[in-house]
Motif scaffolding. Structure first.
Motif, PDB file in Angstrom:
ATOM      1  N   LEU A 144       0.850  -1.304  -0.123  1.00  0.00           N
ATOM      2  CA  LEU A 144      -0.033  -0.129   0.205  1.00  0.00           C
ATOM      3  C   LEU A 144       0.796   1.385   0.020  1.00  0.00           C
ATOM      4  O   LEU A 144       0.451   2.429  -0.717  1.00  0.00           O
ATOM      5  N   SER A 145       2.125   1.046   0.668  1.00  0.00           N
ATOM      6  CA  SER A 145       2.913   2.501   0.625  1.00  0.00           C
ATOM      7  C   SER A 145       3.259   2.703  -0.655  1.00  0.00           C
ATOM      8  O   SER A 145       3.488   3.883  -1.304  1.00  0.00           O
ATOM      9  N   GLY A 146       3.582   1.501  -1.388  1.00  0.00           N
ATOM     10  CA  GLY A 146       3.809   1.885  -2.881  1.00  0.00           C
ATOM     11  C   GLY A 146       2.945   2.374  -3.646  1.00  0.00           C
ATOM     12  O   GLY A 146       3.031   3.197  -4.795  1.00  0.00           O
ATOM     13  N   ALA A 147       1.604   1.879  -3.358  1.00  0.00           N
ATOM     14  CA  ALA A 147       0.547   2.379  -4.204  1.00  0.00           C
ATOM     15  C   ALA A 147       0.251   3.895  -4.053  1.00  0.00           C
ATOM     16  O   ALA A 147      -0.099   4.680  -4.727  1.00  0.00           O
ATOM     17  N   VAL A 148       0.337   4.252  -2.579  1.00  0.00           N
ATOM     18  CA  VAL A 148       0.345   5.660  -2.304  1.00  0.00           C
ATOM     19  C   VAL A 148       1.318   6.593  -2.877  1.00  0.00           C
ATOM     20  O   VAL A 148       1.166   7.589  -3.340  1.00  0.00           O
ATOM     21  N   ALA A 149       2.601   6.004  -2.964  1.00  0.00           N
ATOM     22  CA  ALA A 149       3.436   6.606  -3.735  1.00  0.00           C
ATOM     23  C   ALA A 149       3.354   6.746  -5.178  1.00  0.00           C
ATOM     24  O   ALA A 149       3.530   7.841  -5.868  1.00  0.00           O
ATOM     25  N   ALA A 150       2.896   5.845  -5.808  1.00  0.00           N
ATOM     26  CA  ALA A 150       2.282   5.586  -7.165  1.00  0.00           C
ATOM     27  C   ALA A 150       1.342   6.714  -7.571  1.00  0.00           C
ATOM     28  O   ALA A 150       1.247   7.538  -8.304  1.00  0.00           O
ATOM     29  N   PHE A 151       0.358   6.972  -6.586  1.00  0.00           N
ATOM     30  CA  PHE A 151      -0.768   7.581  -6.833  1.00  0.00           C
ATOM     31  C   PHE A 151      -0.172   9.057  -6.351  1.00  0.00           C
ATOM     32  O   PHE A 151      -0.669  10.337  -7.182  1.00  0.00           O
ATOM     33  N   ALA A 152       0.681   9.460  -5.567  1.00  0.00           N
ATOM     34  CA  ALA A 152       1.292  10.719  -5.260  1.00  0.00           C
ATOM     35  C   ALA A 152       2.066  11.414  -6.745  1.00  0.00           C
ATOM     36  O   ALA A 152       1.808  12.445  -7.224  1.00  0.00           O
ATOM     37  N   ALA A 153       2.359  10.285  -7.420  1.00  0.00           N
ATOM     38  CA  ALA A 153       3.285  10.646  -8.728  1.00  0.00           C
ATOM     39  C   ALA A 153       2.138  10.825  -9.824  1.00  0.00           C
ATOM     40  O   ALA A 153       2.238  11.697 -10.716  1.00  0.00           O
ATOM     41  N   GLN A 154       1.009  10.161  -9.676  1.00  0.00           N
ATOM     42  CA  GLN A 154      -0.115  10.606 -10.395  1.00  0.00           C
ATOM     43  C   GLN A 154      -0.992  11.780 -10.390  1.00  0.00           C
ATOM     44  O   GLN A 154      -0.978  12.629 -11.209  1.00  0.00           O
ATOM     45  N   ARG A 155      -0.707  12.129  -9.199  1.00  0.00           N
ATOM     46  CA  ARG A 155      -1.361  13.562  -8.917  1.00  0.00           C
ATOM     47  C   ARG A 155      -0.348  14.718  -9.514  1.00  0.00           C
ATOM     48  O   ARG A 155      -1.042  15.583  -9.963  1.00  0.00           O
ATOM     49  N   ARG A 156       1.095  14.531  -9.105  1.00  0.00           N
ATOM     50  CA  ARG A 156       1.898  15.610  -9.589  1.00  0.00           C
ATOM     51  C   ARG A 156       2.054  15.757 -11.202  1.00  0.00           C
ATOM     52  O   ARG A 156       2.136  16.732 -11.784  1.00  0.00           O
ATOM     53  N   TYR A 157       2.212  14.414 -11.728  1.00  0.00           N
ATOM     54  CA  TYR A 157       2.635  14.517 -13.067  1.00  0.00           C
ATOM     55  C   TYR A 157       1.473  13.889 -13.981  1.00  0.00           C
ATOM     56  O   TYR A 157       1.411  14.232 -15.441  1.00  0.00           O
ATOM     57  N   GLY A 158       0.242  13.477 -13.689  1.00  0.00           N
ATOM     58  CA  GLY A 158      -0.795  13.071 -14.281  1.00  0.00           C
ATOM     59  C   GLY A 158      -2.304  13.970 -14.251  1.00  0.00           C
ATOM     60  O   GLY A 158      -3.044  13.899 -14.845  1.00  0.00           O
TER      61      GLY A 158
END
Length: 680
Positions: free
Chosen positions: A602-616
């Motif tokens: 889940l920590s990896g999923a939240v990190a991936a979602f943070a990247a989606q928010r910033r760059y997507g």
């Protein structure tokens, strides 16, 4: 590299998949017996040997071997708390532990000098044990101080004391001072790689490079755990930055600020890499090689421990050189986040300004130590240790033991849940003592002279830092001859009297196993499950920070993420410790292992979602955030109710579709774990 084709994100592995970290295949006894393979800590080993030799030699030359023995004990206690870290942190750690040792020696010596009865002696040691246990619950330094407080109190209550009796406590810090002085820098200028902070930062970048190389492979999860451990070590080595009015860092950049800036850049790269690991998206080899190049550059031009910059030939170096980041056209938000983080890290290592978009580290909480000292956990551990010491004192009064202090001293060393499995430490202590006594009896049967005993003690204490890191049994094998040789120098024991120490050790280990482990009402779930609750709470705070984001101001999200990753590492360590014990402890740890792995993912999923928010530019969907939050609440409730989830751990086998929210996939995985439903 050809971009990965989006695939069905619902394809999952079973828990028996090769890269699943939640399927313990190694038997508990193999985990318990397997030693670690740490590097040889040459500097602490040399300091320990020289300090012990100097302390004992001074006692021999001054014809006060009794004082030399207690100074040697001080050197040994300082060595037990010596680390490869900056001088100021080493001094702080030793300066916390050794005064507690001297205080314990004063308490024990006063009890012996007053010639109190067995009941009063047992009561005094029991009260000291309770204080020692409560102090141990405050953190690593408190644990070390609490241990030495009780150990020295038991030694002072039974060892022959010098004249005057209080001189034992007075000379004990002298050996510790020798260890500190031998570790002081000899000159004002050192190579960057000699700075423990620089080495720790370089180790973080090396671990990051290994994790990037392992993306999408069965080794990825293990590499992430190593990276988290390296980040924890770096966080412990770096001191907090001084703050100025308004809670703002100093305006003028300093070497300490530069190291912290490089640390923050590494944290940003770690977040992006964790998201890529969860999404199972590898990166080109030339990109995975960049952190290794950054590590070498950090070693060439980092900041030295004394707070100055590296000066070569009169030229002050601002950085370790430029590290080129290849143009690789990242095609997903997580890859774009990694590219931006690596470029910012390269700029900070080269000494240039970089937009890190992170807030400085928050100041430490001054109330944390006091809260821990009066916490229920501190009271429980203090009572547990006091009970075992009281039982040991009663048996000492009832049985004809020649060196009664050996029993409570062994209890103090063994009953340390924060240092590993109590069961494993009990068994290892007994086996290690047998081997150590056998070695000592064989050596002393040759009737070596006092100078030969000094050399043997110096050799044993030199091996102590490595043995401690490798295995507790090996630590006991090394520590037992050292203690017996010190006793021999003090004129107490002959070789024929060493074997009763085995009986004392077995008796103490049995007390700990029976009263501190089997009959103690606190079961292993009270160690594992609170860690999982803390990790879930930290992840929830991290997720909330990502969802709301702090706008144009520097984001404090990075420190919430650091707190979450550290809490996850603590939970994983507690579970791994439980797996090294026999059933039912090992079985319970195995039941919680899938939940631990799910939180890590889940920590990896939240990190991936943070990247989606910033760059997507993705906007959080309230339903997805609510699903993840609800799953975390269910997992927390299950941990508090001692009910491990029984669902299968869903583990994707293919890359995550970047067009789909990472939180949606994470919610599916958590629902599968908690309810046993197939992922959607």
């Amino acid at each position: 590299m050809t971009p990965s084709t989006p695939v069905d994100p619902g394809a999952v592995n079973t828990p028996s998949a090769p890269d699943a970290p939640d399927a313990p295949a190694t038997p508990w006894w193999a985990r318990a017996a397997r030693p670690a393979r740490p590097p040889l800590p040459w500097a602490p080993m040399a300091r320990a040997a020289l300090a012990m030799a100097l302390a004992l030699a001074a006692g021999l030359l001054a014809h006060r071997v009794d004082l030399g023995v207690f100074a040697g004990l001080g050197a040994m206690h300082a060595t037990m708390n010596d680390r490869v870290e900056p001088v100021r942190l080493r001094a702080r750690r030793i300066a916390t532990a050794v005064p507690a040792s001297a205080l314990g020696m004063l308490i024990g010596g006063a009890l012996q000098h007053a010639q109190v009865g067995a009941l009063a002696l047992g009561a005094g040691l029991t009260v000291t044990a309770f204080v020692s246990g409560a102090l141990s619950a405050t953190g690593p330094r408190g644990s070390a101080a609490g241990l030495l407080l009780l150990v020295s109190a038991t030694l002072g209550s039974g060892m022959p004391l010098p004249h005057p009796w209080w001189a034992a406590a007075a000379v004990l810090p002298a050996g510790a001072v020798l260890v500190l002085l031998l570790g002081a820098p000899l000159c004002g200028r050192r190579a960057p790689r000699a700075d423990p902070g620089v080495r720790a930062l370089a180790a973080v970048y090396d671990a990051l490079g290994r994790m990037l190389a392992d993306l999408g492979t069965p080794q990825g999860s293990a590499s992430r755990q190593v990276l988290t451990a390296r980040l924890n070590q770096l966080q412990d080595v770096l001191p907090p930055l001084p703050r100025h009015p308004g809670n703002q860092p100093a305006a003028a950049p300093s070497p300490a600020h530069r190291v912290h800036t490089m640390y923050r850049a590494a944290l940003a790269a770690t977040e992006a890499a964790t998201g890529l690991l969860w999404a199972r998206r590898p990166v080109p080899p030339e990109v995975a090689a960049v952190p290794g190049l950054l590590a070498r550059a950090v070693e060439r031009g980092g900041t030295v421990d004394r707070g100055g910059t590296v000066d070569r030939g009169g030229t002050v170096e601002r950085g370790g050189g430029e590290v080129p980041v290849p143009d690789w056209a990242p095609d997903t938000p997580s890859r774009q986040a990694l590219d931006a983080a690596l470029r910012a890290a390269a700029a900070t290592v080269a000494g240039r300004e970089a937009a890190l978009d992170t807030a400085p580290a928050p100041p430490p909480d001054p109330w944390r130590l006091r809260v821990r000292l009066v916490s229920p956990g501190a009271a429980r551990y203090g009572a547990r240790l006091a009970l075992c010491i009281a039982v040991g004192a009663a048996l000492m009064a009832a049985l004809p033991l020649s060196r009664s202090y050996w029993v409570p001293m062994t209890i103090a060393f063994v009953l340390k849940p924060d240092l590993g499995s109590v069961f494993l430490r009990s068994v290892s202590r007994a086996v290690g003592t047998v081997l150590g006594v056998a070695v000592t009896a064989a050596v002393l049967s040759l009737a070596p002279g006092p100078w030969a005993l000094v050399a043997i003690a110096a050799l044993c204490v030199a091996l102590l830092p490595y043995a401690t890191a490798a295995h507790y049994g090996l630590n006991t094998v090394v520590m037992t001859p050292m203690a017996l040789v010190l006793l021999q120098l003090g004129g107490q024991d002959g070789a024929a009297e060493f074997w009763p120490r085995v009986l004392d050790t077995v008796l103490a280990s049995a007390i700990v196993l029976l009263f501190g482990h089997l009959l103690w009402p606190e079961r292993p779930r009270h160690r594992i499950e609170p860690r999982l609750v803390s990790a879930a709470a930290a992840l929830k705070a991290y997720l909330a920070s990502v969802v709301r984001q702090d706008g144009p101001e520097p984001r404090s999200e990075v420190w919430l993420r650091r707190t979450a990753y550290r809490a996850l590492a603590d939970a994983r360590a507690e579970v791994e410790q439980g797996l090294a014990e026999p059933p039912p402890t090992g079985r319970l740890a195995a039941e919680w292992l899938p939940a631990t792995a799910a939180l890590e993912r889940l920590s990896g999923a939240v990190a991936a979602f943070a990247a989606q928010r910033r760059y997507g530019g993705r906007v959080p969907e309230p339903a997805e955030v609510e699903r993840v939050g609800r799953a975390l609440d269910e997992l927390t409730a299950a941990a508090r109710a001692h009910r491990p989830p029984t669902g299968a751990a869903a583990r994707p086998t293919r890359p995550h579709d970047p067009s789909r929210s990472a939180l949606g996939r994470a919610a599916d995985e958590l629902d599968t774990l908690l309810a046993g439903r197939p992922p959607r």
